[in-house]
Design a protein around this motif. Sequence first.
Motif, mmCIF file in Angstrom:
data_model
loop_
_atom_site.group_PDB
_atom_site.id
_atom_site.type_symbol
_atom_site.label_atom_id
_atom_site.label_comp_id
_atom_site.label_asym_id
_atom_site.label_seq_id
_atom_site.Cartn_x
_atom_site.Cartn_y
_atom_site.Cartn_z
ATOM 1 N N ALA A 149 0.826 -1.356 -0.080
ATOM 2 C CA ALA A 149 0.176 0.046 0.099
ATOM 3 C C ALA A 149 0.806 1.228 -0.121
ATOM 4 O O ALA A 149 0.568 2.275 -0.735
ATOM 5 C CB ALA A 149 -0.883 -0.031 1.224
ATOM 6 N N ASN A 150 1.838 1.313 0.780
ATOM 7 C CA ASN A 150 2.839 2.469 0.800
ATOM 8 C C ASN A 150 3.412 2.592 -0.501
ATOM 9 O O ASN A 150 3.775 3.853 -0.934
ATOM 10 C CB ASN A 150 3.767 2.189 1.666
ATOM 11 N N SER A 151 3.897 1.511 -1.242
ATOM 12 C CA SER A 151 4.793 1.685 -2.381
ATOM 13 C C SER A 151 3.607 2.249 -3.460
ATOM 14 O O SER A 151 4.157 3.077 -4.336
ATOM 15 C CB SER A 151 5.096 0.433 -2.899
ATOM 16 N N ASN A 152 2.151 1.953 -3.458
ATOM 17 C CA ASN A 152 1.420 2.668 -4.392
ATOM 18 C C ASN A 152 1.555 4.038 -4.089
ATOM 19 O O ASN A 152 1.193 4.842 -5.261
ATOM 20 C CB ASN A 152 -0.086 2.060 -4.021
ATOM 21 N N VAL A 153 1.810 4.696 -2.861
ATOM 22 C CA VAL A 153 1.676 6.025 -2.865
ATOM 23 C C VAL A 153 2.843 6.600 -3.846
ATOM 24 O O VAL A 153 2.697 7.970 -4.509
ATOM 25 C CB VAL A 153 1.459 6.485 -1.407
ATOM 26 N N ALA A 154 3.723 6.041 -3.441
ATOM 27 C CA ALA A 154 4.994 6.396 -4.326
ATOM 28 C C ALA A 154 5.016 6.433 -5.746
ATOM 29 O O ALA A 154 5.231 7.233 -6.355
ATOM 30 C CB ALA A 154 6.126 5.424 -3.883
ATOM 31 N N LYS A 155 4.202 5.392 -6.207
ATOM 32 C CA LYS A 155 3.683 5.305 -7.698
ATOM 33 C C LYS A 155 3.037 6.354 -8.008
ATOM 34 O O LYS A 155 3.219 7.182 -9.327
ATOM 35 C CB LYS A 155 3.271 3.910 -7.882
ATOM 36 N N ILE A 156 2.140 6.682 -7.177
ATOM 37 C CA ILE A 156 1.120 7.883 -7.700
ATOM 38 C C ILE A 156 2.237 9.456 -7.801
ATOM 39 O O ILE A 156 1.952 9.966 -8.504
ATOM 40 C CB ILE A 156 0.128 8.146 -6.639
ATOM 41 N N THR A 157 2.962 9.502 -6.665
ATOM 42 C CA THR A 157 3.835 10.515 -6.765
ATOM 43 C C THR A 157 4.686 10.412 -8.057
ATOM 44 O O THR A 157 4.871 11.440 -8.571
ATOM 45 C CB THR A 157 4.964 10.431 -5.776
ATOM 46 N N ARG A 158 5.187 9.350 -8.439
ATOM 47 C CA ARG A 158 5.923 9.605 -9.784
ATOM 48 C C ARG A 158 5.200 9.803 -10.799
ATOM 49 O O ARG A 158 5.478 10.525 -11.853
ATOM 50 C CB ARG A 158 6.794 8.046 -9.918
ATOM 51 N N LEU A 159 3.976 9.371 -11.103
ATOM 52 C CA LEU A 159 3.149 9.638 -11.864
ATOM 53 C C LEU A 159 2.845 10.965 -12.120
ATOM 54 O O LEU A 159 2.839 11.928 -13.369
ATOM 55 C CB LEU A 159 1.834 8.744 -12.111
ATOM 56 N N LEU A 160 2.553 11.821 -10.948
ATOM 57 C CA LEU A 160 2.286 13.196 -10.864
ATOM 58 C C LEU A 160 3.359 14.013 -11.272
ATOM 59 O O LEU A 160 3.289 15.004 -11.987
ATOM 60 C CB LEU A 160 1.736 13.495 -9.590
ATOM 61 N N TRP A 161 4.677 13.417 -10.698
ATOM 62 C CA TRP A 161 5.983 14.175 -11.151
ATOM 63 C C TRP A 161 6.114 14.267 -12.672
ATOM 64 O O TRP A 161 6.293 15.249 -13.230
ATOM 65 C CB TRP A 161 6.978 13.383 -10.240
ATOM 66 N N GLU A 162 5.970 13.151 -13.035
ATOM 67 C CA GLU A 162 6.439 12.991 -14.548
ATOM 68 C C GLU A 162 5.341 13.802 -15.246
ATOM 69 O O GLU A 162 5.544 14.452 -16.378
ATOM 70 C CB GLU A 162 6.649 11.611 -14.958
ATOM 71 N N GLY A 163 3.990 13.623 -14.938
ATOM 72 C CA GLY A 163 2.944 14.052 -15.826
ATOM 73 C C GLY A 163 2.895 15.546 -15.573
ATOM 74 O O GLY A 163 2.531 16.045 -16.716
#
Length: 373
Positions: A149-163
């Motif tokens: 679950a914690n790693s999914n937050v990090a994935k959301i972060t990366r998608l927002l960062w790059e997007g």
Amino acid sequence: MTEKLGLMICGHGSRNKGAVKQFARLAEGLRKRFPQWPVEYGYLEFANPVIHDGLNKLHEQGCTHVLAVPGMLFAAGHAKNDIPSVLNTYQAQHPDMKITYGRELAVDVRMVHAAGARIQEALDAAASDVPRHETLLMVVGRGASDPDANSNVAKITRLLWEGMGFGWAETCYSGVTFPLVTPGLEHAAKLGYKRIIVFPYFLFTGVLVQRIYTAADGVAERYPNIEFIKAGYLNDHPQVIDTMADRVQEILQGANVMNCQMCKYREQVLGFEAEVGLAQESHHHHVEGLGAEAECKLCEEFCTGACEAKVKAAAHHHHDHSHDHSHDGGHDHSHDAKDHSHDHSGDHGHHHHPYPHADHPLGPKSMETGIKK
């Protein structure tokens, strides 16, 4: 006999009246998407109606098959264990009504769009114009003892960062795991960016969101040369409702697949090997139905954080600082409620498997005791 479908939206519940009202609005949005079915909602604890009450209403309306979806961002203890436990108990008592359980909102392109919209709203309201490449985005997740679950937050972060093209992005958490908001922002402030956007990746308001904003204010005072912007949480953004509606359709289409590949109860996840195969227990039965009794009386719909002292005291009872009782056990890949096997015998007290990094210098226990790295 003709099958009659009904929809049940399952939430955690909150002591904050504003959060409860916002969840009700989300449920109303789902009613508009599925006008052909009865739609009810309920909570695990801290608010009424409880899930049992919502299921009763659907049963009284003659529903023979209930599609139950968790109003949760990610699958940690509540989505994997506590909600299925309540559903299993109810179905055992009402064998004439089938309950099929859906998956959480998860990492989804629509959720990323909803998050991006909240961040953009904060940028549009900012007093100054700082280029994106000179801006750092801090995404704050709730935090759980489940690394998936914690790693999914990090994935959301990366998608927002790059997007969205920010210069840098970081992830921190409001409780349970590390880094917490204050040490996360302290670290971010040292990276040399002119602006930091603090975005709580939360569905609704409440003490946790207020705690995030308060922590941001505290760090901002220590770094007056950096502009800190507090973005709004997701709330009932149309894309959030779209995602929940899609989770309902997944059940009907037979594509309802929870991510179990990185579940610490099924796989040898690094650092959590001792938890593979742990039996599931739920402890919410003893607090189910706490509505007006649990409701915060210190503030109205807007949480001021006045209850922080009580929350910290309760944290010793809940074993963390966010009411996220992530002590779930193994879960099955099948998604009929009856197929999520749970042990309902024995004590339903607060039994949590020890979090392996409880003493991490950037985590809740260390922050509370004043331990510094």
